[in-house]
Design an enzyme around this catalytic site. Structure first.
Site, short mmCIF file in Angstrom:
data_model
loop_
_atom_site.label_atom_id
_atom_site.label_comp_id
_atom_site.label_asym_id
_atom_site.label_seq_id
_atom_site.Cartn_x
_atom_site.Cartn_y
_atom_site.Cartn_z
N SER A 180 76.25 54.14 33.84
CA SER A 180 74.92 53.59 33.50
C SER A 180 74.31 52.83 34.67
O SER A 180 73.08 52.72 34.77
CB SER A 180 75.02 52.69 32.28
OG SER A 180 75.89 51.61 32.54
N PHE B 31 79.64 49.90 43.47
CA PHE B 31 79.35 51.33 43.32
C PHE B 31 79.23 51.67 41.84
O PHE B 31 80.18 51.49 41.08
CB PHE B 31 80.46 52.15 43.97
CG PHE B 31 80.26 53.64 43.84
CD1 PHE B 31 79.37 54.32 44.68
CD2 PHE B 31 80.95 54.37 42.87
CE1 PHE B 31 79.17 55.70 44.54
CE2 PHE B 31 80.76 55.74 42.74
CZ PHE B 31 79.87 56.40 43.57
N GLY B 32 78.06 52.16 41.44
CA GLY B 32 77.83 52.58 40.06
C GLY B 32 77.96 54.07 39.92
O GLY B 32 77.37 54.82 40.70
N GLU C 61 81.13 44.58 30.46
CA GLU C 61 82.07 45.71 30.53
C GLU C 61 83.48 45.31 30.14
O GLU C 61 84.46 45.86 30.65
CB GLU C 61 82.04 46.31 31.94
CG GLU C 61 80.66 46.74 32.40
CD GLU C 61 79.95 47.68 31.42
OE1 GLU C 61 80.62 48.34 30.62
OE2 GLU C 61 78.70 47.72 31.46
C1 BEZ Z 1 79.03 52.23 36.29
O1 BEZ Z 1 79.60 52.41 37.35
O2 BEZ Z 1 77.90 52.63 36.09
C2 BEZ Z 1 79.74 51.51 35.23
C3 BEZ Z 1 81.10 51.55 35.19
C4 BEZ Z 1 81.75 50.89 34.19
C5 BEZ Z 1 81.06 50.19 33.27
C6 BEZ Z 1 79.68 50.16 33.33
C7 BEZ Z 1 79.03 50.82 34.30
#
Ligand code: BEZ
Length: 194
Positions: free
Chosen positions: A27, A23-24, A98
């Protein structure tokens, strides 16, 4: 600098699965530079997005860190994003990308395009994975007045580009999803005043 890569590679919540949902909420909503099997609009309950995580390696530098998204717990809240069904090998490069404070966490997610309503079915759900920067990680910057956060974002740049671009792309992507997010839209407004 902090490096959570090794920790994440032990957080194998989906061991033995041939695919899993990622799940994003940041970014990843607008920039998925990895292979995926399927992509679905989704949300998670009990979390709110905040620009409270420092970025020393992507949208800022160690001398002038930017700010990027993380999640905080908020009872009754809903956080919209994009879910990607991926094969497990996709995670290793994300762990590296990350590494500045984000840890893999398992969360229940709900698909927006599930069968709800007419026949009384509940919305379709699945377990998924998020990358979470919690308030005990050394790169966590935490709360600040919105105008100060917007100012920091306006001036920060890093190897991945301008911090402002990250915020503006996220706000645009959320609008396209039809998602409400008071914090993000207020920050976007503040940034555009500068
Ligand atoms: C994201 O969910 O988009 C995300 C979360 C942490 C680091 C990079 C992207």
């Amino acid at each position: 600098m902090l490096d959570t890569t090794a920790l994440n590679q032990q957080r194998n919540f989906f061991d033995g699965h041939s695919s899993l949902w990622l799940f994003g909420y940041g970014s990843l909503i607008w920039k998925a530079d990895f292979d995926y099997l399927e992509r679905r609009s989704a949300y998670i309950h009990g979390w709110e997005r905040r620009f409270w995580q420092g970025s020393h390696d992507h949208r800022g530098t160690p001398e002038a860190p930017g700010r990027v998204a993380t999640l905080i717990r908020a009872q009754g809240a809903v956080c919209h994003g994009m879910a990607y069904r991926i094969t497990p090998d996709v995670l290793a490069p994300l762990d590296t990308r990350e590494k500045n404070g984000y840890l893999r966490e398992k969360v229940p997610l709900t698909f927006v395009d599930g069968n709800v309503g007419d026949n009384g079915d509940a919305a379709e759900q699945s377990e998924g994975l998020i990358y979470l920067a919690s308030d005990d990680n050394p790169a966590f910057l935490g709360e600040a007045p919105l105008a100060d956060i917007a100012q920091q974002i306006a001036y920060a740049h890093g190897p991945s580009g301008a911090n402002a671009e990250y915020l503006l792309n996220l706000a645009t992507a959320l609008r396209e999803l039809g998602a409400e997010d008071a914090h993000i839209f207020a920050l976007e407004h503040q940034l555009k005043l500068l």
